[in-house]
Design an enzyme around this catalytic site. Structure first.
Site, PDB file in Angstrom:
ATOM      1  N   HIS A 163       0.812  -1.218   0.000  1.00 31.21           N
ATOM      2  CA  HIS A 163       0.000   0.000   0.000  1.00 31.21           C
ATOM      3  C   HIS A 163       0.844   1.267   0.000  1.00 31.21           C
ATOM      4  O   HIS A 163       0.303   2.374   0.055  1.00 31.21           O
ATOM      5  CB  HIS A 163      -0.933  -0.011   1.226  1.00 31.21           C
ATOM      6  CG  HIS A 163      -2.099   0.904   1.119  1.00 31.21           C
ATOM      7  ND1 HIS A 163      -2.308   1.968   1.981  1.00 31.21           N
ATOM      8  CD2 HIS A 163      -3.132   0.927   0.247  1.00 31.21           C
ATOM      9  CE1 HIS A 163      -3.417   2.597   1.650  1.00 31.21           C
ATOM     10  NE2 HIS A 163      -3.942   1.994   0.606  1.00 31.21           N
ATOM     11  N   LYS A 188       3.137   4.370  -1.367  1.00 29.72           N
ATOM     12  CA  LYS A 188       3.201   5.211  -2.563  1.00 29.72           C
ATOM     13  C   LYS A 188       4.498   6.009  -2.474  1.00 29.72           C
ATOM     14  O   LYS A 188       4.603   6.946  -1.684  1.00 29.72           O
ATOM     15  CB  LYS A 188       2.009   6.171  -2.652  1.00 29.72           C
ATOM     16  CG  LYS A 188       0.658   5.490  -2.866  1.00 29.72           C
ATOM     17  CD  LYS A 188      -0.125   5.410  -1.604  1.00 29.72           C
ATOM     18  CE  LYS A 188      -1.513   4.848  -1.885  1.00 29.72           C
ATOM     19  NZ  LYS A 188      -2.082   4.193  -0.703  1.00 29.72           N
ATOM     20  N   ASP A 233      17.289   9.505  -8.178  1.00 29.46           N
ATOM     21  CA  ASP A 233      18.714   9.799  -7.982  1.00 29.46           C
ATOM     22  C   ASP A 233      19.110   9.860  -6.513  1.00 29.46           C
ATOM     23  O   ASP A 233      20.032  10.603  -6.138  1.00 29.46           O
ATOM     24  CB  ASP A 233      19.093  11.114  -8.680  1.00 29.46           C
ATOM     25  CG  ASP A 233      19.041  10.996 -10.198  1.00 29.46           C
ATOM     26  OD1 ASP A 233      19.068   9.855 -10.703  1.00 29.46           O
ATOM     27  OD2 ASP A 233      18.963  12.036 -10.876  1.00 29.46           O
ATOM     28  N   HIS A 288      -9.307  11.426   0.400  1.00 28.46           N
ATOM     29  CA  HIS A 288      -8.425  10.272   0.545  1.00 28.46           C
ATOM     30  C   HIS A 288      -7.148  10.623   1.309  1.00 28.46           C
ATOM     31  O   HIS A 288      -6.313   9.753   1.565  1.00 28.46           O
ATOM     32  CB  HIS A 288      -8.088   9.731  -0.851  1.00 28.46           C
ATOM     33  CG  HIS A 288      -7.479   8.379  -0.865  1.00 28.46           C
ATOM     34  ND1 HIS A 288      -6.196   8.140  -1.315  1.00 28.46           N
ATOM     35  CD2 HIS A 288      -7.960   7.169  -0.475  1.00 28.46           C
ATOM     36  CE1 HIS A 288      -5.925   6.853  -1.218  1.00 28.46           C
ATOM     37  NE2 HIS A 288      -6.968   6.239  -0.711  1.00 28.46           N
ATOM     38  N   LYS A 335      -4.529  11.259   4.142  1.00 31.10           N
ATOM     39  CA  LYS A 335      -4.271  10.731   5.483  1.00 31.10           C
ATOM     40  C   LYS A 335      -3.297  11.696   6.168  1.00 31.10           C
ATOM     41  O   LYS A 335      -2.132  11.791   5.779  1.00 31.10           O
ATOM     42  CB  LYS A 335      -3.656   9.332   5.432  1.00 31.10           C
ATOM     43  CG  LYS A 335      -4.454   8.306   4.591  1.00 31.10           C
ATOM     44  CD  LYS A 335      -3.932   8.240   3.179  1.00 31.10           C
ATOM     45  CE  LYS A 335      -4.358   7.012   2.400  1.00 31.10           C
ATOM     46  NZ  LYS A 335      -5.717   6.659   2.352  1.00 31.10           N
ATOM     47  N   ASP A 357      -0.971  20.401  17.453  1.00 33.78           N
ATOM     48  CA  ASP A 357      -0.561  21.716  17.966  1.00 33.78           C
ATOM     49  C   ASP A 357       0.153  22.571  16.916  1.00 33.78           C
ATOM     50  O   ASP A 357       1.027  23.386  17.253  1.00 33.78           O
ATOM     51  CB  ASP A 357       0.333  21.553  19.202  1.00 33.78           C
ATOM     52  CG  ASP A 357      -0.438  20.990  20.395  1.00 33.78           C
ATOM     53  OD1 ASP A 357      -1.679  20.949  20.325  1.00 33.78           O
ATOM     54  OD2 ASP A 357       0.204  20.577  21.379  1.00 33.78           O
TER      55      ASP A 357
END
Length: 486
Positions: free
Chosen positions: A224, A226, A231, A404, A406, A411
């Site tokens: 899952h 991404k 380089d 979508h 997350k 603070d």
């Protein structure tokens, strides 16, 4: 003949109960949360055959024999690499803000690697900006590109990314692309894998889904993460899959997907590189440890750069570390806690931590999509609303598409962004990545994004929620009971 049938019936009945008893014992002997164990036992007892088959398919963390062996074999060399990296003392942060200190200590002790300073970081809040930036950076690559995504869906700007990747591969840049078998099933059925391989891109189908091996490996264990690494210096990660929202799941009825990506330059790319190398070796058996950063030639911004801690979770990585990180972050909040997630199915510990923060006087906001692409998760999420609202948590339902993103902001200083949903599979099962950023400037950037989400959301009023139809409460409680399995 009657006696024979009687014996056969008794043997079948004995075998049936023996099977149930054996699976029950197996559920009880595995170290898992009590609600999860009870939910599995309920399924097994109500629907024995279906429950047993489902448990054997999805109930235990099983990476598969070959991958498990590779996972064990890679750690001696990986541990040595981490020790060598520690010799580059200039890239490690020695101080953290008060709100972030405990979390950075936790991550360093659990993962063996501290926070990395001197990183430049840009928050990309639209898919168009992220995809165009990727096309540009891929085109500038000189040595190597490593990419891993859960979903790669052709269409729109994604095709430009594919063309850019094939173009640099043809001129000699080493390109590795790893995509999840289930999430990217349409990609692997398209002409692109063959075209990319012909151009020189090494394409790997991660955690291959096969009906012939359903009992040998857990099929809902997914890659899952991404990530894009260029380089050993430029890095991307966030919630966005390799999709153009204008062409992705248009028939789902939830609107366009809303995501963020972080583009970084600096030593954080090295930390993400070792995560990719572990994933690659687990899947292919090939060892590709990244080079250590050359602090003498890389322009790390020691004074103005961001301090970032990378958290990797999944099989073979420190167990439960992302769950601990979230708990530590929530308990560190003193003034404000803002969380965005598409899937809100928290563990009991996380639920109590969020409620406790609100009851301590922390201003707690949770932003979730009003319409979800998963009916099961949508109902399960709503089952937690009443308890959260009663504790004083402000719940916002985003109405501008499928949110979508997350993210967690504590603070205004401590930020967490990445691929982890607040559900059991992300917290305990899948291969995931999270960035922890200790920086009030980045916190301000993330706060502006979250404020925009809130402005496009509907606040749930506790009094109105308490008057929802009784049948909805019944459905919510049903899914709440099975939430440990989702």
């Amino acid at each position: 003949m009657t006696t024979l049938y009687t014996v056969i019936n008794w043997l079948l009945l004995f075998g049936y109960w023996l099977l149930i008893a054996g699976v029950t014992l197996r559920v009880m002997m595995k170290r898992r949360a009590v609600p999860s164990a009870m939910a599995w036992l309920l399924v097994i007892y109500i629907l024995p055959l279906v429950g047993i088959i489902t448990y054997l398919l999805f109930g235990e963390l099983n990476l598969g024999k070959r991958r498990a062996e590779r996972s064990k074999a890679l750690w001696p060399s990986t541990a040595k690499w981490i020790e060598d990296l520690k010799g580059c003392r200039r890239i490690f942060a020695s101080e953290n803000s008060e709100v972030a200190r405990a979390l950075f200590q936790l991550c360093e002790h659990r993962q063996g690697m501290g926070g990395l300073k001197g990183n430049q970081m840009q928050l990309l809040t639209s898919s168009d900006d992220a995809l165009r930036a990727l096309v540009r950076d891929i085109g500038l690559a000189q040595k190597n590109i490593e990419i891993v995504f859960y979903i790669w869906q052709s269409g729109g700007l994604v095709d430009q990314v594919a063309e850019a990747l094939m173009a640099v591969a043809r001129r000699g840049v080493r390109c590795r692309l790893m995509l999840d078998s289930a999430g990217s099933v349409d990609f692997f059925r398209s002409p692109y894998p063959a075209l990319m391989r012909a151009a020189g891109v090494h394409v790997v189908e991660a955690l291959h889904v096969s009906l012939l091996r359903v009992f040998l490996r857990r099929m809902d264990l997914r890659q899952h993460r991404k990530m894009v690494l260029i380089d050993n210096y430029v890095a991307y990660t966030g919630s966005m899959n390799m999709v153009d929202p204008r062409f992705f799941k248009q028939d789902a009825g939830v609107g366009q997907w809303i995501d963020i990506m972080a583009r970084m330059e600096g030593p954080v790319a090295t930390a993400m590189g070792i995560i990719f190398s572990c994933d690659w070796e687990i899947e292919t058996g090939e060892r590709i440890l990244p080079p250590l950063p050359d602090v003498n030639i890389m322009p790390f911004e020691q004074a103005t750069g961001h301090t970032i801690q990378v958290i990797a979770s999944g099989p073979g990585f420190p167990e439960g570390v992302i769950h601990q990180a979230l708990l530590t972050s929530i308990y560190a909040a003193r003034e404000q806690l803002v969380m965005t997630t598409p899937y809100l199915v928290p563990s009991d510990d996380l639920l109590q931590a969020i409620c406790t923060a609100a009851q301590l006087g922390v201003e707690v906001h949770i932003i979730v999509p009003r319409h979800n692409d998963s009916m099961l998760v949508g109902w399960a999420s709503r089952a937690f609303f009443a308890e959260l609202l009663e504790a004083g948590v402000l719940i916002h339902q985003f109405e501008g598409g499928l949110l979508h993103t997350k993210s967690v902001l504590v603070d205004g200083q401590l930020s967490l962004v990445g691929t982890v949903n607040l559900d059991m599979r992300s917290l305990w099962l899948n291969f995931e990545i999270t960035l922890v950023i200790d920086d009030d400037d980045f916190g301000s950037d993330l706060a502006r994004v979250q404020e925009d989400y809130i402005a496009r959301s509907r606040l749930i009023e506790p009094k109105v929620w308490s008057k929802r139809p009784y049948w909805q409460r019944i459905v919510e409680r049903l899914f709440y009971f099975f939430s440990p399995l989702l």
